[in-house]
Structure formats: C-alpha cells, structure tokens
Design an enzyme around this catalytic site. Sequence first.
Site, PDB file in Angstrom:
ATOM      1  N   HIS A 130       0.837  -1.205   0.000  1.00 46.51           N
ATOM      2  CA  HIS A 130       0.000   0.000   0.000  1.00 46.51           C
ATOM      3  C   HIS A 130       0.871   1.254   0.000  1.00 46.51           C
ATOM      4  CE1 HIS A 130      -3.287   2.708   1.502  1.00 46.51           C
ATOM      5  NE2 HIS A 130      -2.261   3.286   2.094  1.00 46.51           N
ATOM      6  N   GLU A 131       1.899   1.260   0.851  1.00 47.55           N
ATOM      7  CA  GLU A 131       2.780   2.433   0.920  1.00 47.55           C
ATOM      8  C   GLU A 131       3.572   2.603  -0.374  1.00 47.55           C
ATOM      9  OE1 GLU A 131       2.278   4.483   3.116  1.00 47.55           O
ATOM     10  OE2 GLU A 131       1.117   3.229   4.476  1.00 47.55           O
ATOM     11  N   HIS A 134       1.497   4.329  -2.879  1.00 51.74           N
ATOM     12  CA  HIS A 134       1.544   5.789  -2.707  1.00 51.74           C
ATOM     13  C   HIS A 134       2.764   6.367  -3.426  1.00 51.74           C
ATOM     14  CE1 HIS A 134      -1.803   6.883  -0.219  1.00 51.74           C
ATOM     15  NE2 HIS A 134      -1.471   6.094   0.790  1.00 51.74           N
ATOM     16  N   GLU A 198      -6.256   7.278  -0.694  1.00 49.03           N
ATOM     17  CA  GLU A 198      -6.190   6.030   0.061  1.00 49.03           C
ATOM     18  C   GLU A 198      -6.834   4.883  -0.703  1.00 49.03           C
ATOM     19  OE1 GLU A 198      -4.439   5.325   2.737  1.00 49.03           O
ATOM     20  OE2 GLU A 198      -3.718   7.398   2.633  1.00 49.03           O
TER      21      GLU A 198
END
Length: 311
Positions: A130-131, A134, A198
């Site tokens: 997930h990071e 980003h 998100e």
Amino acid sequence: MNGLKTTMLLAALTALFMGLGYTLGGSGGAVIALLFAAGMNLFTFWNADKIVLKMHRAREVDDRSAPEFYGLVQQLATRAGLPAPKVYIIDSPHPNAFATGRNPENAAVAATTGLLNMLTRDEIAGVMAHELAHVKNRDTLIMTMVATIAGAISMLANFGMFFRSDDNRSNMLAMILAVIVAPFAAMIVQMAISRTREFGADRGGAEISGNPRALASALAKLAQGAARIPSPVAERNPAAAQLYIVPTHISEMFSTHPATERRIAELEAIADEMGLHSPPPLAPTRGIAAAVPSSARRRRGSALDPLGRND
C-alpha cells in the site's frame, strides 16, 4: 484528473494561508503569507522525507539490521517496478506505517514496531505494498506538503487568538473566522486529498502484493490498534495523521481517511475481481525479528512465527 484536483486543492490551501495572513496583517500580511507558503512548498519539495522521518525519530535499517523486513520491501518494490526505497523502523507501540519522499527515486517507507509485532508476514506485505503504491502514484510529496501547509495554517490561526488591534466589531469577526473557520477549512482540504488517494493506494497495494484480503485483514487490526494506542507525533501535530495508513484516535471526528469498513469492502471486491489471476505469494525470507525489540519478542513468543521465521 487526480493531478488537476491535487493542484486545485493545494492552491486552495495556499489561498487559505494568504487569506489568514490578510486577516491578521492586511495586504502586507497576505504578501508575507504568500511568500511563506511558496517557501514552504519549495522547502518540503526537497526535504519532505527528512522532515517526516525526523519527526518520527525513525531509524534506517538494511539487510543486516532487519533482513526480513528489508528484504520484504525490496521484493515488493521489484514487483511494483520501483527503485528500492530506503526502509525505516519507528520504535513506537502505535501500529502504523507511511511513505514519504518527493519522487520514487527519493522515497522512503517506514513502519512502527507496534505494527511489526501485531501483523502476520502477509499482512505486513499488504501494508508495505500500500505504501509503495503511494510512492508509485506520487502521492507522498503532496501528502507531506499538505500536512506542512495545513499545520502552518492552524499555527497561524492560533496566533490570531493573541492578536490585538484598535478595530472593533469587524476585527472581532475576522478573528473568529481566522481562529475557527480557517483550521476547519484546511482540514476539509486535507480530507479531500487524502481520502481519494487512500482508495487508489489500497487498489495499488492489492495489485502489488497479490493478496487484497491480507491488506484488508491488516487494516482491521491496525484501525483497532491505532484507535487504542496513542501516537505521540500525531498528538503534537494532528496534520501528520493523513500520512498514516490508518487514522489515529485523534482524527476520529475529522478523519483524513475513508471509513475502514469501506476500504475493507473495496478490497474484498478487488479480491473477487482478481480471482485466480493473483500473483504468486512472495518468496519467504528471514530476519523480521531484528526489526522488533527483543523485549517485545519475548512477550509475544510464538505469536510472531507467522512472519516466516524458524524457531
């Protein structure tokens, strides 16, 4: 559209900063606020990662100090087609993670020891994917810049409480707007930026890790833990909460994130979409225990075995 929306929202934050400067100091104050906002943008562009990592007292790790965690991030970065980011660990029981840096070539990812103790290896992979999403979506610079400017707006609004002038009713109204409305407006802009991003990072993380349900499981655990265990950094600077993968207990009323239940439902739908086309599991590595203080390992005992270590 995301780039245009982000540009417009950053312009709105800068305009808020200028408006607050005008309220407190007239046209001269507006000019000073504009110059200050421009300076902050430039400063955070080159130093976003350093600001955030120093704020959290993060320590960099490598394949010798934390081989399992470091190796896991490297595998995920390779799968995502990204340069290897710097990897950091934050010695804090608060379970959370974030990414920072002005571009993929200068990115860093960090996780707390609380997160590493709480999650299984597959769940940690989902969080770090997930990071990295980003990073791949170039969200990290924008999120750090927004946090910095929004924090400055709130600071300037608080300064307005001590501002004195010979003006009467009109000045009093301006002070009320400065002290109350401006921070709320800045928070709304933060939420508009962070919530849309998100969902995008959740989808990207699911695709990188190949395991949407592991990320969904991690979000459920982290949301409960982050609401129960305080984050000293977020308590000092609430604007930093938007950097995390899940909101802190401080941001429950004005969360910078979508509802965790909605994110989990989206990930479940993504898992159904992927069907049998999910990528194979990541190859096992060893050594995540090095990322966790020995006292925490003793307390947890065999609970950390799902992370792929041998007894």
